[in-house]
Scaffold this motif. Sequence first.
Motif, PDB file in Angstrom:
ATOM      1  N   ILE A  54       1.806   6.338   5.206  1.00 26.64           N
ATOM      2  CA  ILE A  54       2.789   6.739   5.379  1.00 26.64           C
ATOM      3  C   ILE A  54       3.453   6.351   6.229  1.00 26.64           C
ATOM      4  O   ILE A  54       4.765   6.873   5.997  1.00 26.64           O
ATOM      5  CB  ILE A  54       1.508   8.190   5.900  1.00 26.64           C
ATOM      6  N   LYS A  88      -1.604   5.363  -5.422  1.00 28.87           N
ATOM      7  CA  LYS A  88      -3.283   4.343  -5.896  1.00 28.87           C
ATOM      8  C   LYS A  88      -3.467   3.936  -7.460  1.00 28.87           C
ATOM      9  O   LYS A  88      -3.895   3.030  -7.664  1.00 28.87           O
ATOM     10  CB  LYS A  88      -4.726   5.226  -5.534  1.00 28.87           C
ATOM     11  N   THR A 107      -0.220  10.251  -5.897  1.00 24.65           N
ATOM     12  CA  THR A 107      -0.784   9.824  -4.392  1.00 24.65           C
ATOM     13  C   THR A 107      -0.982   8.675  -3.815  1.00 24.65           C
ATOM     14  O   THR A 107      -1.849   7.582  -4.587  1.00 24.65           O
ATOM     15  CB  THR A 107      -2.492  10.813  -4.945  1.00 24.65           C
ATOM     16  N   LEU A 108      -1.978   8.633  -2.896  1.00 24.08           N
ATOM     17  CA  LEU A 108      -2.154   7.029  -1.918  1.00 24.08           C
ATOM     18  C   LEU A 108      -3.756   6.905  -2.350  1.00 24.08           C
ATOM     19  O   LEU A 108      -4.081   7.649  -2.103  1.00 24.08           O
ATOM     20  CB  LEU A 108      -1.821   7.392  -0.722  1.00 24.08           C
ATOM     21  N   GLU A 109      -4.230   5.300  -1.875  1.00 22.69           N
ATOM     22  CA  GLU A 109      -4.806   5.426  -1.330  1.00 22.69           C
ATOM     23  C   GLU A 109      -5.949   5.765  -0.208  1.00 22.69           C
ATOM     24  O   GLU A 109      -5.263   5.712   0.859  1.00 22.69           O
ATOM     25  CB  GLU A 109      -5.154   3.640  -1.979  1.00 22.69           C
ATOM     26  N   PRO A 110      -6.898   6.625  -0.374  1.00 19.97           N
ATOM     27  CA  PRO A 110      -7.082   7.480   0.277  1.00 19.97           C
ATOM     28  C   PRO A 110      -7.779   6.230   1.978  1.00 19.97           C
ATOM     29  O   PRO A 110      -7.365   6.558   2.837  1.00 19.97           O
ATOM     30  CB  PRO A 110      -8.244   8.501   0.514  1.00 19.97           C
ATOM     31  N   CYS A 145       1.204  -1.014  -0.032  1.00 20.36           N
ATOM     32  CA  CYS A 145       0.118  -0.373  -0.314  1.00 20.36           C
ATOM     33  C   CYS A 145       0.914   1.140  -0.363  1.00 20.36           C
ATOM     34  O   CYS A 145       0.339   2.533   0.367  1.00 20.36           O
ATOM     35  CB  CYS A 145      -0.931  -0.239   1.270  1.00 20.36           C
ATOM     36  N   GLU A 190      -4.568   5.285   3.848  1.00 18.04           N
ATOM     37  CA  GLU A 190      -3.161   5.616   4.020  1.00 18.04           C
ATOM     38  C   GLU A 190      -2.197   6.311   4.977  1.00 18.04           C
ATOM     39  O   GLU A 190      -0.697   6.869   5.399  1.00 18.04           O
ATOM     40  CB  GLU A 190      -3.341   7.693   3.479  1.00 18.04           C
TER      41      GLU A 190
END
Length: 324
Positions: free
Chosen positions: A141, A116, A131-134, A112, A137
């Motif tokens: 991180i 995304k 941007t990461l998968e919300p 993860c 996140e």
Amino acid sequence: MTGERKPTIFVAGHRGMVGSAIVRRLQALGHATILTATRDELDLTDQAQVAAFFEQHAIDQVYLAAAKVGGIQANNTYPAEFLYQNLMIEANIIHAAHRADVYKLLFLGSSCIYPKLAEQPMREDALLTGTLEPTNEPYAIAKIAGIKLCESYNRQYGRDYRSVMPTNLYGPNDNFHPENSHVIPALLRRFHEAKLRGDGEVVVWGSGTPMREFLHVDDMAAASVHVMELEAETYAAHTQPMLSHINVGTGVDCTIRELAETVKRVTGFKGELRFDASKPDGAPRKLLDVSRLKALGWQARISLEDGLQDAYRWFLDNQDRFRG
């Protein structure tokens, strides 16, 4: 090497799915000096306790498998805990290992960490490119921070702290909680209980179209030990100082619908499948590029169906711990 003292190996998170598999693997390979500590014995989020633990024991290697983990719902519900606890665990252990002059450490992360919409299959150099998968996140991180912490101690202090990023894991000692588990244990339990009740259908979260890759935890443990035991020169030849992590997976994915159909077959459920598209899907696809790991001499051996059968057997043998 004959007659050389076996290293003392600390496995952090030895009661979890991954940590327990690493202990099994080390024991199978004849590593008798394995150090563990329960949560009651050592709070890994407490810096002073972790520092004291490393001062008290002559540790040669660390497998950092301890983490707060969970599925989409757990990540959505407890984002603060997922970020804080994972940051504390990894920062405390990595720093204490350095202070105690532990030269070798393996940090276990998660796929993860990648954006995304990363190009598929995801290569290691996709890190921090989008941007990461919300929905996960905070966890991502924290894991990215762990990778960079290892790289920073390597650069600044000459340590040999390595990182492996597994795809979705499953197997013995997984979390089968009805709300806070990952997709495979959640489905295994849901299909099993539906079979016992004689239900006519099982509802699966999401549309069923996202694609996922799944790795049995025993394969993950074997890969972890393989990477830890590589000669430093060999590892360095396939990584970079600021891109040092290695993907661990099968290199093969399937749709959630295909997964659900396989779980249905493994559990013997005879009813229908229904997909609830109002529930979140997460990332549309998550497949790891495992060419770097293959070049280092390792690849997965356990098929998805064989692995699911093993996980289901373990669940059946350990149902008492999941009641209530």
